[in-house]
Design an enzyme around this catalytic site. Structure first.
Site, PDB file in Angstrom:
ATOM      1  N   SER A  15       8.841   7.483  22.764  1.00 29.14           N
ATOM      2  CA  SER A  15       7.467   7.587  23.259  1.00 29.14           C
ATOM      3  C   SER A  15       6.952   6.227  23.708  1.00 29.14           C
ATOM      4  O   SER A  15       7.458   5.190  23.267  1.00 29.14           O
ATOM      5  CB  SER A  15       6.576   8.155  22.157  1.00 29.14           C
ATOM      6  OG  SER A  15       6.834   7.514  20.929  1.00 29.14           O
ATOM      7  N   GLU A  17       3.483   3.770  24.441  1.00 29.34           N
ATOM      8  CA  GLU A  17       2.049   3.567  24.185  1.00 29.34           C
ATOM      9  C   GLU A  17       1.423   2.725  25.290  1.00 29.34           C
ATOM     10  O   GLU A  17       1.980   1.711  25.693  1.00 29.34           O
ATOM     11  CB  GLU A  17       1.872   2.878  22.828  1.00 29.34           C
ATOM     12  CG  GLU A  17       0.404   2.654  22.479  1.00 29.34           C
ATOM     13  CD  GLU A  17       0.211   2.212  21.045  1.00 29.34           C
ATOM     14  OE1 GLU A  17       0.799   2.836  20.136  1.00 29.34           O
ATOM     15  OE2 GLU A  17      -0.518   1.234  20.829  1.00 29.34           O
ATOM     16  N   ASP A 109     -10.714  -1.282  13.322  1.00 29.01           N
ATOM     17  CA  ASP A 109     -11.179  -2.552  12.761  1.00 29.01           C
ATOM     18  C   ASP A 109     -12.574  -2.827  13.285  1.00 29.01           C
ATOM     19  O   ASP A 109     -12.937  -2.364  14.365  1.00 29.01           O
ATOM     20  CB  ASP A 109     -10.240  -3.695  13.183  1.00 29.01           C
ATOM     21  CG  ASP A 109      -8.904  -3.576  12.480  1.00 29.01           C
ATOM     22  OD1 ASP A 109      -8.912  -3.417  11.246  1.00 29.01           O
ATOM     23  OD2 ASP A 109      -7.859  -3.616  13.156  1.00 29.01           O
ATOM     24  N   PHE A 218       1.315 -11.908  17.972  1.00 29.05           N
ATOM     25  CA  PHE A 218       1.737 -10.724  17.213  1.00 29.05           C
ATOM     26  C   PHE A 218       1.585 -10.952  15.718  1.00 29.05           C
ATOM     27  O   PHE A 218       1.150 -10.076  14.982  1.00 29.05           O
ATOM     28  CB  PHE A 218       3.203 -10.381  17.511  1.00 29.05           C
ATOM     29  CG  PHE A 218       3.432  -9.866  18.909  1.00 29.05           C
ATOM     30  CD1 PHE A 218       2.397  -9.314  19.644  1.00 29.05           C
ATOM     31  CD2 PHE A 218       4.694  -9.922  19.485  1.00 29.05           C
ATOM     32  CE1 PHE A 218       2.608  -8.839  20.929  1.00 29.05           C
ATOM     33  CE2 PHE A 218       4.916  -9.451  20.765  1.00 29.05           C
ATOM     34  CZ  PHE A 218       3.873  -8.914  21.491  1.00 29.05           C
ATOM     35  N   HIS A 268       8.997   4.343  19.125  1.00 30.81           N
ATOM     36  CA  HIS A 268       7.713   4.325  19.838  1.00 30.81           C
ATOM     37  C   HIS A 268       7.598   2.926  20.449  1.00 30.81           C
ATOM     38  O   HIS A 268       7.564   1.932  19.724  1.00 30.81           O
ATOM     39  CB  HIS A 268       6.576   4.597  18.847  1.00 30.81           C
ATOM     40  CG  HIS A 268       5.227   4.677  19.471  1.00 30.81           C
ATOM     41  ND1 HIS A 268       4.824   5.751  20.241  1.00 30.81           N
ATOM     42  CD2 HIS A 268       4.174   3.811  19.448  1.00 30.81           C
ATOM     43  CE1 HIS A 268       3.576   5.543  20.651  1.00 30.81           C
ATOM     44  NE2 HIS A 268       3.165   4.386  20.200  1.00 30.81           N
TER      45      HIS A 268
HETATM   46  P1  FAD Z   1      -6.345   3.224   6.813  1.00 25.92           P
HETATM   47  O1  FAD Z   1      -5.253   4.196   6.717  1.00 25.92           O
HETATM   48  O2  FAD Z   1      -7.718   3.659   6.431  1.00 25.92           O
HETATM   49  O3  FAD Z   1      -5.923   1.952   5.915  1.00 25.92           O
HETATM   50  C1  FAD Z   1      -6.668   0.739   5.976  1.00 25.92           C
HETATM   51  C2  FAD Z   1      -6.572   0.028   4.622  1.00 25.92           C
HETATM   52  O4  FAD Z   1      -7.243   0.796   3.620  1.00 25.92           O
HETATM   53  C3  FAD Z   1      -5.131  -0.151   4.117  1.00 25.92           C
HETATM   54  O5  FAD Z   1      -5.075  -1.396   3.445  1.00 25.92           O
HETATM   55  C4  FAD Z   1      -4.944   0.983   3.131  1.00 25.92           C
HETATM   56  O6  FAD Z   1      -4.017   0.673   2.087  1.00 25.92           O
HETATM   57  C5  FAD Z   1      -6.355   1.174   2.569  1.00 25.92           C
HETATM   58  N1  FAD Z   1      -6.633   2.575   2.253  1.00 25.92           N
HETATM   59  C6  FAD Z   1      -6.341   3.646   3.020  1.00 25.92           C
HETATM   60  N2  FAD Z   1      -6.783   4.772   2.426  1.00 25.92           N
HETATM   61  C7  FAD Z   1      -7.371   4.392   1.272  1.00 25.92           C
HETATM   62  C8  FAD Z   1      -8.044   5.084   0.229  1.00 25.92           C
HETATM   63  N3  FAD Z   1      -8.202   6.404   0.276  1.00 25.92           N
HETATM   64  N4  FAD Z   1      -8.541   4.373  -0.819  1.00 25.92           N
HETATM   65  C9  FAD Z   1      -8.411   3.026  -0.849  1.00 25.92           C
HETATM   66  N5  FAD Z   1      -7.792   2.303   0.117  1.00 25.92           N
HETATM   67  C10 FAD Z   1      -7.290   2.983   1.160  1.00 25.92           C
HETATM   68  N6  FAD Z   1      -6.682   0.168  16.327  1.00 25.92           N
HETATM   69  C11 FAD Z   1      -7.586   0.504  17.281  1.00 25.92           C
HETATM   70  O7  FAD Z   1      -8.721   0.016  17.248  1.00 25.92           O
HETATM   71  N7  FAD Z   1      -7.264   1.399  18.291  1.00 25.92           N
HETATM   72  C12 FAD Z   1      -6.048   1.965  18.388  1.00 25.92           C
HETATM   73  O8  FAD Z   1      -5.791   2.742  19.312  1.00 25.92           O
HETATM   74  C13 FAD Z   1      -5.058   1.629  17.401  1.00 25.92           C
HETATM   75  N8  FAD Z   1      -3.830   2.190  17.428  1.00 25.92           N
HETATM   76  C14 FAD Z   1      -2.927   1.895  16.444  1.00 25.92           C
HETATM   77  C15 FAD Z   1      -1.676   2.525  16.457  1.00 25.92           C
HETATM   78  C16 FAD Z   1      -0.731   2.231  15.490  1.00 25.92           C
HETATM   79  C17 FAD Z   1       0.609   2.941  15.502  1.00 25.92           C
HETATM   80  C18 FAD Z   1      -1.024   1.277  14.474  1.00 25.92           C
HETATM   81  C19 FAD Z   1       0.007   0.930  13.441  1.00 25.92           C
HETATM   82  C20 FAD Z   1      -2.269   0.659  14.434  1.00 25.92           C
HETATM   83  C21 FAD Z   1      -3.251   0.953  15.400  1.00 25.92           C
HETATM   84  N9  FAD Z   1      -4.520   0.380  15.392  1.00 25.92           N
HETATM   85  C22 FAD Z   1      -5.434   0.702  16.356  1.00 25.92           C
HETATM   86  C23 FAD Z   1      -4.886  -0.616  14.358  1.00 25.92           C
HETATM   87  C24 FAD Z   1      -5.625   0.008  13.129  1.00 25.92           C
HETATM   88  O9  FAD Z   1      -6.863   0.541  13.516  1.00 25.92           O
HETATM   89  C25 FAD Z   1      -5.834  -1.104  12.091  1.00 25.92           C
HETATM   90  O10 FAD Z   1      -4.593  -1.559  11.624  1.00 25.92           O
HETATM   91  C26 FAD Z   1      -6.795  -0.822  10.951  1.00 25.92           C
HETATM   92  O11 FAD Z   1      -7.015  -2.042  10.229  1.00 25.92           O
HETATM   93  C27 FAD Z   1      -6.304   0.178   9.927  1.00 25.92           C
HETATM   94  O12 FAD Z   1      -6.281   1.453  10.411  1.00 25.92           O
HETATM   95  P2  FAD Z   1      -5.565   2.625   9.571  1.00 25.92           P
HETATM   96  O13 FAD Z   1      -5.801   3.868  10.292  1.00 25.92           O
HETATM   97  O14 FAD Z   1      -4.192   2.250   9.207  1.00 25.92           O
HETATM   98  O15 FAD Z   1      -6.493   2.573   8.232  1.00 25.92           O
END
Ligand code: FAD
Length: 290
Positions: A15, A17, A109, A218, A268
């Protein structure tokens, strides 16, 4: 088509991105590059949301275009940082009304320079909260983010995987990893995830280093460790962009082949909207691994 349906037919997916182009010139460049990448017949494509200052409108417009005009299996990224429940519901319904069935759901973020996270609505603290809500709207195929070298905010990999389990149980159908350069870290992560009860596909996210500036960027953006041997080679050729491109490409090719040989369920590619490196890697992969 749902990505989870693809999984029933394909052992591995490949895939690409993209991020929404920022202006007219970038849009033309994007069209040329995507045109080249389409010849590789990707399993699916994805479009980032809000990352690097891109707007929601551009993400939704591009997702709509790739899905409805080009006919690609398309996944829309969507984040809940600072979103209200009403906005999330409206946005996800809009994507669904445009025919989108695949979502990459993320926390996101805060804007650069802001430490205030979820200041409008505390319903969305984590990606898992967003995933739960999306699944009540439609049975989307839901992807979520995984961090083989742990998310920067997590105190340990173990804690991060415990949190990943919450995200998985909320309705994650597959995971895509943050970029990394150390395959052992990936396989260690997959083992830990399996031990924690996470059984879905964990697709490695790969990016080739194509310039010396990128290494620092990075590492700062993702916390990914660049192997010393690779960093040294790039440093030693700091003034030779062509050589650096080839070093990054060779490393990525070897990394992808090893990942696939050791059982990764596809790749990916973080294309950065450029086609050349991804095409060169993809076309070098042995057909037996595709
Ligand atoms: P979460 O899954 O919420 O995790 C964030 C933090 O909180 C982690 O440290 C985790 O351990 C902790 N955590 C999670 N759940 C819980 C809980 N229930 N209780 C306590 N702690 C918890 N960013 C963008 O802005 N736009 C994008 O399009 C984008 N695409 C991405 C695609 C990929 C494949 C990846 C890997 C990252 C992408 N990001 C994107 C970056 C992402 O938004 C950031 O890395 C952000 O800081 C974390 O998002 P997350 O969904 O992993 O958060």
């Amino acid at each position: 088509m749902k990505i989870t349906d693809l999984f029933t037919r394909k052992k591995r997916t490949f895939s690409f991105e993209f991020f929404p182009p920022r202006d007219e010139i970038s849009a033309v460049d994007f069209g040329i590059n995507v045109g080249q990448l389409m010849k590789l017949d990707p399993s699916f494509v994805s479009v980032t949301y809000g990352a690097g200052g891109s707007t929601q409108e551009r993400t939704f417009a591009l997702v709509n275009y790739l899905h409805n005009k080009i006919g690609l299996t398309t996944m829309a990224h969507y984040t809940c940082v600072n979103a209200t429940h009403d906005k999330v519901t409206a946005d996800i319904n809009q994507l669904r009304n445009n025919g989108i069935e695949n979502l990459m759901l993320l926390r996101g973020d805060p804007p650069v320079g802001s430490n205030v996270f979820f200041n409008r609505d505390t319903s969305f603290q984590h990606a898992s909260d967003l995933i739960s809500v999306a699944k009540t709207i439609y049975p989307f195929s839901v992807g979520a983010a995984a961090y083989v070298e742990k998310h920067p905010e997590a105190s340990s990999l173990k804690e991060d995987i415990q949190n990943l389990y919450i995200k998985y149980k909320a309705g994650t159908d597959f995971l895509v990893t943050q970029l990394f350069f150390n395959n052992e870290a990936y396989f260690n992560y997959v083992t830990m995830a399996r031990e924690a009860g996470i059984t879905c596909r964990i697709i490695p996210g790969i990016i080739p280093i194509t310039s010396s500036k990128q290494i620092q960027k990075f590492m700062e953006m993702t916390g990914a460790q660049v192997p010393e041997t690779l960093a040294d080679k790039i440093k030693a050729n700091a003034n030779k962009p062509d050589k650096i491109y080839q070093i990054g490409l060779d490393f990525a090719i070897e990394q992808c082949i090893q990942l696939l040989e050791w059982g990764a369920p596809g790749i990916h590619f973080y294309t950065l909207n450029k086609s050349r490196a991804t095409i060169e890697i993809y076309e070098t992969l042995p057909k037996r691994l595709m």
